[in-house]
Motif scaffolding. Structure first.
Motif, PDB file in Angstrom:
ATOM      1  N   ILE A 119       0.833  -1.194   0.000  1.00 43.39           N
ATOM      2  CA  ILE A 119       0.000   0.000   0.000  1.00 43.39           C
ATOM      3  C   ILE A 119       0.873   1.252   0.000  1.00 43.39           C
ATOM      4  N   SER A 120       1.993   1.188   0.752  1.00 44.62           N
ATOM      5  CA  SER A 120       2.868   2.365   0.788  1.00 44.62           C
ATOM      6  C   SER A 120       3.423   2.670  -0.590  1.00 44.62           C
ATOM      7  N   ILE A 121       3.705   1.611  -1.354  1.00 44.93           N
ATOM      8  CA  ILE A 121       4.226   1.864  -2.697  1.00 44.93           C
ATOM      9  C   ILE A 121       3.185   2.609  -3.514  1.00 44.93           C
ATOM     10  N   VAL A 122       1.938   2.104  -3.422  1.00 47.52           N
ATOM     11  CA  VAL A 122       0.867   2.817  -4.118  1.00 47.52           C
ATOM     12  C   VAL A 122       0.802   4.250  -3.609  1.00 47.52           C
ATOM     13  N   LEU A 124       0.995   7.745  -5.575  1.00 49.01           N
ATOM     14  CA  LEU A 124      -0.039   8.777  -5.467  1.00 49.01           C
ATOM     15  C   LEU A 124       0.572  10.090  -5.009  1.00 49.01           C
ATOM     16  N   TYR A 125       1.520   9.989  -4.081  1.00 49.55           N
ATOM     17  CA  TYR A 125       2.134  11.218  -3.589  1.00 49.55           C
ATOM     18  C   TYR A 125       2.812  11.966  -4.720  1.00 49.55           C
ATOM     19  N   ARG A 126       3.510  11.209  -5.553  1.00 49.22           N
ATOM     20  CA  ARG A 126       4.227  11.878  -6.645  1.00 49.22           C
ATOM     21  C   ARG A 126       3.227  12.539  -7.584  1.00 49.22           C
ATOM     22  N   ARG A 127       2.123  11.820  -7.838  1.00 46.46           N
ATOM     23  CA  ARG A 127       1.076  12.427  -8.663  1.00 46.46           C
ATOM     24  C   ARG A 127       0.607  13.733  -8.024  1.00 46.46           C
ATOM     25  N   LEU A 153       9.102   3.259   3.049  1.00 46.72           N
ATOM     26  CA  LEU A 153       9.752   2.459   4.084  1.00 46.72           C
ATOM     27  C   LEU A 153       9.118   2.595   5.467  1.00 46.72           C
ATOM     28  N   VAL A 154       8.831   3.835   5.865  1.00 40.39           N
ATOM     29  CA  VAL A 154       8.466   4.055   7.273  1.00 40.39           C
ATOM     30  C   VAL A 154       7.265   3.225   7.731  1.00 40.39           C
ATOM     31  N   PRO A 155       6.132   3.287   7.019  1.00 39.85           N
ATOM     32  CA  PRO A 155       4.980   2.524   7.531  1.00 39.85           C
ATOM     33  C   PRO A 155       5.288   1.039   7.641  1.00 39.85           C
TER      34      PRO A 155
END
Ligand SMILES: Nc1ncnc2c1ncn2[C@@H]1O[C@H](COP(=O)(O)OP(=O)(O)OP(=O)(O)O)[C@@H](O)[C@H]1O
Ligand SMILES: Nc1ncnc2c1ncn2[C@@H]1O[C@H](COP(=O)(O)OP(=O)(O)OP(=O)(O)O)[C@@H](O)[C@H]1O
Ligand SMILES: [Mg+2]
Ligand SMILES: [Mg+2]
Lengths: 404, 430, 316, 262, 262
Positions: free
Chosen positions: A202-205, A209-212, A236-238
């Motif tokens: 999910i963090s990768i997604v 999304l953040y970059r978008r 990484l953090v989550p």
């Protein structure tokens, strides 16, 4: 329409089959068809005659019989009691596995080498030129054998890890490089471990999304959010937090030296690695040339214009050069992927059990059904190739739409 | 010039400034190093890494090369001489040199024959490759060469290749006699004439007339086999490729689809499966009792393989021709075969040459795959008899590097030629 | 009709392995020699009166059956196991057994293994294309052990892998193991484990349905075996040819009876076959016997009179 | 060619202030050992329109490319709008965002629409929100008279239109100085006029311009100084009328006779 | 453009016989579902020089390409020199060897010399011995005034020269009718005249010609009929003077105003 002015409907004459443009194409096609049919009939009748003489028949029944042999690496459940068909599928998956791995690696190597070859560092660009020429001009089979020989003859045998003062030791105590392959730790998931994995995915997604979002903010408000570090953090953090909060639910199974061999962990067979790297490095050389050509196809004027507008080099690369270069790079890239898949059939030279090794190798040997197995073998490869070309066509069309 | 801040005033220079040498930092080794090796910090790091890699490579390879043993009967003898020092055992190359080049079954007293054929190959290719330099009359030798090479390599009576050649000549004579009337008559008449001629000569027994000692194709091996397969298959596949390309361009759907299916099928499967076909399946499809030997079956399959790829290259060439060329030919009254032969193909082929050369290089590299179906080409020799022998069991590096080097030299040479040619054609086209 | 084909052609096309020292391997001059090769030579001598009128066609496990079925070779003298399905389903005819073999294991001494039962978890190099894989899978399954197979196409490469330690064990027919070990630098560092996990009767084979030709091959082989039994050797054969007391020897050597004629050959066929490379015992001793680097003992392959299994049917 | 530009009297509002826009002093540049620019001294005041002429290879392009740091100079000083050009990347950025440049071959980005071409730099460099950037871009596209093409791709436009887009694209960054490197020499004759018209309009608004061109009609009409370069040096400079009617230097004379001759 | 052709009075020997060279009646052609040519009726007499004009896409090229069967027509009748155009390959061959055609883009064969370009068809189609074909070719090359270029390759010639070679190449087949499809529209203005001159000369010799062109000067000088096409139909035909000075159809008027306007 008065029929008067039409050319009079001539009655059909035989000579019109050759002389009349309306009919002559039918004549030729008919002749071609007859020739091809005759050829097939001839080959077929030979086949029948030969088979009858040898008292054989064509039948795919053997596919259901137990294969009786073992395969050292399978992605699906497989024992020597499974059918020949299952063995073929295990082989097919192995083909796909090594092809995909090699495609990814070849792309990385190729892009790196292609970009480095354009670098203004003389030494590096010359080295890359040497790499490209050297690998392109020597048969891939020789590279496969050379790398396999490096794997088997240079890497230490597992026995070298034995004893109080071993000749070889494991990297970080976890990775073992032996001449049978590379042994790496295998993550063991407790139920909660899957949660951690889920969080990670999910963090990768989230990062994407953040970059978008960052781009959107730039477009909407004119603020440029930092992207590099936040991306790393989001990814990484989550996951790390979850890992510790949930009480470290993922353990690592570290390969250990057992009786003869390392056991536990994930094994990457020597033959897989040899084939993988040989294909990757060999094809990487071709890809490097494509990447170079692609980047060079973007004229210097483009970069200069972007620079004159005040864009920084990295942005110029991302916003101006790459989008244009990709159109040139991708079509040949995909045909190189096709080549990798086809060349992976050379697995037979190193004993990697891919499709050619199982269906076209041992199954053929054991059953003696040469015609059937080889037809099936070609069919499998044809299917893979056609699907890759289909993808290529879709991509090409998509790009072409954007252009005009 | 600061005196001219009153910018409406005109100003003109009386004496020109002479060229000055560039500042030290802009000249010589220093500048070159700074610009090419250490322009930025990451660049400098890259240079250092590259230097380190280079050092490792040289440090690894140099002693191996320098201490190489060139004369020893076996690996163990090599090791004894080396006394534990690093060094290659190149003796295997000198010892098995002939086997690497000719295979282990070609009679050793006849090595001069393939060697001569090999040298003559260059003479035959020169007028094709450098068509501007060499006189066109040398093409006659090119036409003779295949028969000569066959005779030299396979031996037997010289009358066999001579008759084969005469068959072609007969076919050509009939062809050129009738071609002005109709392509079909000329073409099929030519084929018929050649076939009749061959059929007639089949009644004679040539054994022993001006004969070289015959050598079976089974006995070909080593690098010679790679070269034979490469040249034969490429030259055979060009006409087939042309036919396929024309077929694929045709507006007759059935012919087009036959060609498309053939081309896509062959291009969609790995060469190795086609070699398997040659090896284990093809025999079933040949008439009972006929006995094609393996090399011939392999040539058939590789030729099929190559022609599909060449067809695609030539199709590119055909597509690059403007439609006006076809129309101009049509409007002059040339019929289809004439238009293709006189107008379209000469141009399309010229455009396709670099592509064809690339296919040829790829194919030549792929000839090593025959080692997998137990033919003893260069790689097959190394993997099979030489590495299996008691004396040389374990000399991988020397043998494999030798094979790699041999292929590198050949392929690099050809691809350099193709690039040269491409530049040549680009300037030609104005 | 193969017989007449061979006679018309003037050469015998004999399928052999691509290279297994002692059984069939080309030497540095490309001259083939070995135990299997000797059978080919005997047949060629019997049929064509010239033991060198042979084309040796190297075949792999994959190609051998097609080569035979398609007529590319006239006979296959390669370590091929006589099995039911090969005989019946693939339509071949095994003309006898020239070597009683069984699959075994070879392992470096340093691993300290003395029985195949201790091989659980081992990495095993197999030369593919024989019954070896199946036997191996069966054996380990029967004994409930794990193993990791490393399939390898040619013997030379298997050897290389094994020596480099890429596998712990090398398995193939015991004869092949011995031959392979003989080619090692220090053969004594490797042991062949005592277990023989399969029956591997090896013999020459021909196509189904051509019984005349099958008879020629079968009886040539039998002549070699019988010759040993009766003490006919390449040394004394010319002497014996002059005529002996033993009617059986006389019938074999063609001085009595018309056995050759029945086969469609001349009377001296067996004489030539034996003369070419000697009788079975001589061939064995010369190529793979204890005095050679391969050093196989006769074992099962001794004459029945010596407690072995070799038993040639009577020549009458 | 010389008479395609509109021949009217100089626009009234073309005034030159005393503020210095660009100051180049004693600038030298080498390509390897080849001395391309030799002791260039040049002061451009705000609002000036300078035309640079000279034979091919005389270093005209190199000179203006040095001004916005597309080429590095090796000796001497370039000061643009109070910022001294050094190898400091910040300085270069400042200068580049002050200075717009139009190239001979347009160098539009073929993978972006006209509008995207114009908004790319404002968004990514000036960090202007997209909708604002769009508005500015449309404003300038209207100015160069092709607002209706905004959603097409460069490949679909004629050369003259492309060059006008290139000008608009530069203007979107709101530069204080514009550099033109032979903006019309890659165009068909019919299209030269539309581009020159755009440039004239720009000049009338008081933009500081340095323009390498051989369009002498344009020079006459717009420039307040013509600079003649040869062999990497400034050989002559003067007001256009004087320059064309009364050239001092023999090289200038030769050049003018060639260029006006045909 | 309209005045590049030589403006002299019509040559005296231009006579039109009563013999019919081409008769097109009720001809229709579709490209797929698109109706390109609609009910074309046209009779061309031997010795006539016809100019076809009309807006782009009106079917001019298609019409003349139908005449020598480069395009197939679907309905109606085309008779050339007494031969009815049918799908019989013999008929097509006969007609093509009677009719020469010159294209907009010359379509010379770049891999053959000028001479070889001219002799190719005579040798292979007419089966004329090479030396004779060479002689004929040189004759026509002299006529188009470039005999000295005979051994060069097309790429080495200017556009105008190439087009003249293309005319010579057609003439070498000794056609009785010549078709021209905008022979000058791909040429630079300087070269148009030399090609038109050649065509005028041809016309003076009494060659039957159909010429698609927008060179109205040429039409005036040479043509004895001008045909105006629009939307796949013949909209108006008349003698040149009448046609230009007194067009009947509103579309013709519009077209003429456009083409003569600039
Ligand atoms: N990147 C470069 N490397 C080496 N020499 C260069 C480079 N760019 C330009 N030159 C040389 O510098 C000289 C001046 O070039 P420049 O392009 O400035 O001339 P110019 O006056 O603009 O000519 P033109 O009218 O042809 O554009 C020329 O001799 C050119 O060959
Ligand atoms: N091969 C073809 N397939 C489909 N449509 C075609 C084809 N060739 C021409 N057309 C269409 O037929 C119409 C007439 O074309 P044609 O070339 O005859 O026009 P034209 O009068 O010669 O125009 P121009 O002055 O531009 O040459 C056009 O609309 C064109 O798009
Ligand atoms: Mg310039
Ligand atoms: Mg047209």
């Amino acid at each position: 329409m008065t029929t008067l002015s039409d050319p009079p409907r001539e009655s059909f004459r035989l000579s019109m089959l050759v002389n009349d443009t309306r009919y002559r194409s039918y004549t030729f096609q008919f002749i071609a068809l007859v020739c091809v049919a005759a050829l097939f009939a001839y080959l077929g009748s030979n086949l029948v005659a030969n088979l009858r003489a040898a008292g054989l028949n064509i039948s795919y029944d053997f596919l259901g019989d137990p294969s009786g042999y073992d395969i050292n690496q399978t992605l699906i459940d497989y024992t020597s009691q499974s059918s020949h068909l299952r063995a073929s599928i295990a082989g097919l998956l192995n083909t796909l596995l090594v092809s995909i791995l090699a495609c990814i690696t070849a792309t990385i190597i190729g892009v790196a080498a292609g970009v480095l070859r354009l670098s203004n560092n003389w030494l590096v660009s010359k080295l890359m030129a040497v790499y490209v020429e050297m690998f392109r001009n020597v048969p891939v089979l020789i590279w496969i054998i050379i790398i396999f020989t490096i794997m088997t003859a240079v890497a230490p045998a597992p026995s070298a890890f034995r004893g109080d003062d071993p000749d070889a030791s494991m990297l970080f105590g976890m990775f073992a490089f032996t001449n049978r392959g590379v042994y790496i730790p295998k993550p063991l998931f407790e139920p909660l471990g899957w949660v951690v994995l889920g969080v990670f995915l999910i963090s990768i997604v989230g990062a994407i999304l953040y970059r978008r979002y960052a781009t959107k903010v730039l477009y909407d408000e004119g603020r440029l959010l930092p992207t590099t570090w936040p991306t790393v953090a989001i990814v990484l953090v989550p996951a790390i937090l979850a890992y510790f909060i949930l009480g470290r639910p993922i353990a690592l199974e570290i390969p250990e030296l057992g009786g003869f061999n390392f056991s536990g962990g994930i094994t990457l067979l020597g033959s897989l690695i040899a084939l993988w790297f040989a294909l990757a490095i060999y094809t990487g050389a071709f890809i490097a040339e494509n990447v170079r050509a692609g980047i060079q196809s973007v004229s210097r004027g483009q970069t200069e214009a972007a620079a004159a507008l005040g864009l920084r080099p990295r942005r110029i690369m991302n916003l101006v050069v790459l989008p244009q270069a990709l159109r040139v790079i991708v079509p040949p890239l995909i045909s190189h992927y096709l080549n990798i898949t086809k060349n992976s059939s050379l697995a037979i030279a190193v004993g990697y059990m891919d499709l050619t090794g199982t269906l076209g190798g041992i199954t053929l040997n054991q059953t003696g059904r040469a015609i059937e197995t080889i037809l099936l073998l070609m069919l499998f490869y044809l299917l893979i190739s056609l699907s890759i070309s289909a993808i290529m066509n879709v991509y090409n069309n998509a790009v072409r739409l954007k252009e005009r | 010039m600061s005196d001219m801040h009153e910018h409406s005033v005109g100003w003109s220079r009386d004496t020109l400034i002479d060229e000055q040498p560039a500042p030290a930092a802009e000249r010589g080794v220093v500048r070159w190093m700074r610009a090419n090796l250490f322009s930025t910090i990451p660049n400098a790091l890259l240079t250092l890494v590259a230097l380190w890699c280079l050092y490792q490579l040289i440090a690894g390879v140099l002693p191996w090369l320098a201490n190489g043993i060139w004369d020893a009967p076996s690996l163990s003898a090599c090791r004894e001489i080396l006394q534990g020092a690093t060094g290659g055992c190149f003796a295997v190359l000198t010892e098995r040199w002939n086997q690497l080049l000719f295979g282990f079954q070609y009679p050793s007293e006849l090595y001069w024959r393939p060697a001569t054929a090999f040298i003559l190959l260059f003479v035959a290719l020169a007028p094709v490759l450098f068509y501007k330099v060499f006189p066109r009359s040398m093409l006659i030798f090119t036409a003779i060469y295949p028969f000569l090479a066959y005779w030299l390599i396979w031996g037997g009576s010289i009358l066999t290749p001579v008759c084969a050649a005469l068959g072609f000549v007969a076919g050509y004579l009939v062809y050129s006699r009738f071609i002005t009337q109709s392509f079909a008559i000329g073409f099929f008449g030519g084929i018929a004439a050649a076939l009749v001629f061959w059929w007639l000569t089949g009644f004679f027994n040539f054994t022993g007339i001006l004969a070289l000692e015959p050598v079976d194709s089974r006995n070909m091996g080593g690098f010679m086999l790679n070269l034979i397969l490469g040249t034969v298959c490429v030259s055979l596949s060009i006409p087939i490729g042309i036919a396929l390309a024309l077929g694929r361009q045709s507006n007759m759907p059935i012919i087009k689809w036959i060609c498309v299916i053939f081309i896509e099928f062959v291009r969609g499967v790995p060469l190795i499966t086609l070699l398997f076909v040659a090896n284990v399946v093809l025999a079933y499809f040949l008439p009972p009792g006929s006995n094609f030997d393996l090399i011939l079956r392999v040539i058939i399959m590789i030729t099929m393989f190559a022609s599909a790829y060449i067809a695609e290259v030539i199709r590119g060439g055909l597509a690059a021709l403007p439609k006006g060329q076809y129309e101009a030919a049509d409007s002059l009254g040339l019929d289809y075969p004439q238009a293709i032969r006189l107008v379209i193909l000469p141009q399309a082929l010229k455009i396709s040459i670099p592509g064809i050369v690339n296919v040829a290089v790829g194919l030549f590299k792929d000839t090593t795959l025959v080692s997998i179906i137990s033919m003893f080409d260069l790689v097959g020799m190394i993997r099979g008899p030489i590495l299996a022998s008691t004396e040389w069991n374990g000399v991988y590096w020397e043998l494999l590097s030798f094979a790699a080097l041999l292929f590198f030299v050949t392929c690099y040479g050809i691809s350099q030629y193709s690039q040269w040619l491409e530049r040549q054609l680009n300037t030609d086209r104005r | 009709q193969t017989l007449s084909d061979v006679q018309d052609r003037g050469t015998l096309n004999c399928g052999v392995t691509t290279g297994l020292v002692g059984f069939a391997a080309p030497d540095a001059d490309g001259e083939w020699s070995g135990f299997d090769v000797a059978v080919c030579r005997a047949v060629a001598a019997a049929v064509l009166e010239d033991q060198n009128a042979i084309e040796f066609v190297p075949t792999t496990g994959k190609t051998r059956f097609t080569a035979l079925a398609s007529g590319e070779i006239d006979m296959l003298a390669r370590n091929t196991t006589w099995t039911f399905s090969r005989d019946v389903d693939l339509k071949f005819e095994f003309t006898g057994i020239n070597y009683y073999d069984g699959q075994g294991f070879m392992i470096p001494k340093s691993l300290g293994v003395s029985s195949a039962r201790e091989l659980a978890g081992a990495t095993v190099c197999i030369q593919t294309g024989t019954t070896t894989e199946l036997n191996l899978a069966d054996y380990f399954r029967r004994n409930n052990m794990d193993y990791e197979p490393v399939p390898i196409e040619t013997n030379a490469e298997a050897q290389q892998q094994y020596l480099a330690g890429a596998c712990d064990v090398y398995t193939t027919d015991a004869s092949g193991l011995a031959a392979t070990r003989a080619a090692f630098e220090t053969p004594s560092d490797h042991v062949i484990l005592p277990e023989i996990i399969s029956k591997e009767p090896l013999g020459p084979l021909v196509r189904h349905g051509d019984n005349d030709w099958g008879d020629v091959v079968r009886w040539t082989l039998n002549a070699l075996i019988a010759a040993e039994e009766y003490g006919i050797t390449s040394a004394n054969i010319d002497e014996l040819k002059a005529g002996t007391e033993s009617p059986e020897i006389n019938r074999i050597l063609g001085t009595e009876g018309n056995l050759g004629e029945m086969l469609g050959l001349d009377a001296e066929w067996a004489y030539r076959a034996i003369k070419a490379n000697g009788n079975y015992g001589e061939i064995f001793a010369k190529n793979i016997g204890e005095s050679t680097p391969i050093g196989l003992s006769r074992g099962l392959n001794a004459q029945w009179t010596d407690g072995g299994l070799l038993y040639a049917p009577p020549f009458r | 060619m010389a008479d395609t530009a509109v021949e009217t009297s100089k626009p009234a509002q073309m005034q030159v202030s005393d503020e210095v826009a660009i100051q180049i002093s004693n600038m030298n540049k080498w390509f390897g050992t080849f001395h391309v620019l030799r002791d260039i001294d040049l002061t451009v005041y705000r609002g000036e329109r300078i035309v640079i002429a000279g034979p091919s290879g005389s270093g005209k392009s190199t000179l203006i490319r040095c001004i916005n740091a597309l080429e590095e100079h090796q000796r001497g000083r370039i000061e643009v709008d109070g910022t001294v050009l050094s190898s400091d990347i910040k300085n270069i950025d400042t200068i580049r965002s002050e200075v717009g440049m139009v190239f001979q071959h347009f160098n539009l980005f073929p993978h972006l629409t006209i509008l995207e071409n114009c908004t790319l730099a404002p968004i990514w460099v000036r960090k202007i929100p997209k909708h604002e950037a769009d508005k500015t871009a449309m404003h300038f596209l209207e100015k160069v008279k092709i607002p209706e093409q905004a959603d097409k791709y460069p490949g679909q436009l004629s050369g003259g239109q492309q060059q006008r887009v290139a000008i608009a694209r530069s203007l979107c960054m709101r530069p204080r100085i514009m550099l033109f490197d032979e903006p019309t020499s890659a165009l068909d004759p019919e299209m030269i006029k539309e581009v020159l018209d755009t440039m004239v309009e720009l000049a009338e608004e008081g933009m500081t311009m340095i323009c390498v061109t051989h369009e002498m009609g344009f020079a006459r009409q717009v420039a307040n100084r013509v600079i003649f370069m040869d062999q990497g040096q400034i050989v002559e400079q003067n007001e256009p009328e004087e320059f064309f009617n009364n050239p001092q230097n023999p090289r200038t004379k030769l050049f003018l006779s060639q260029i006006l001759g045909h």
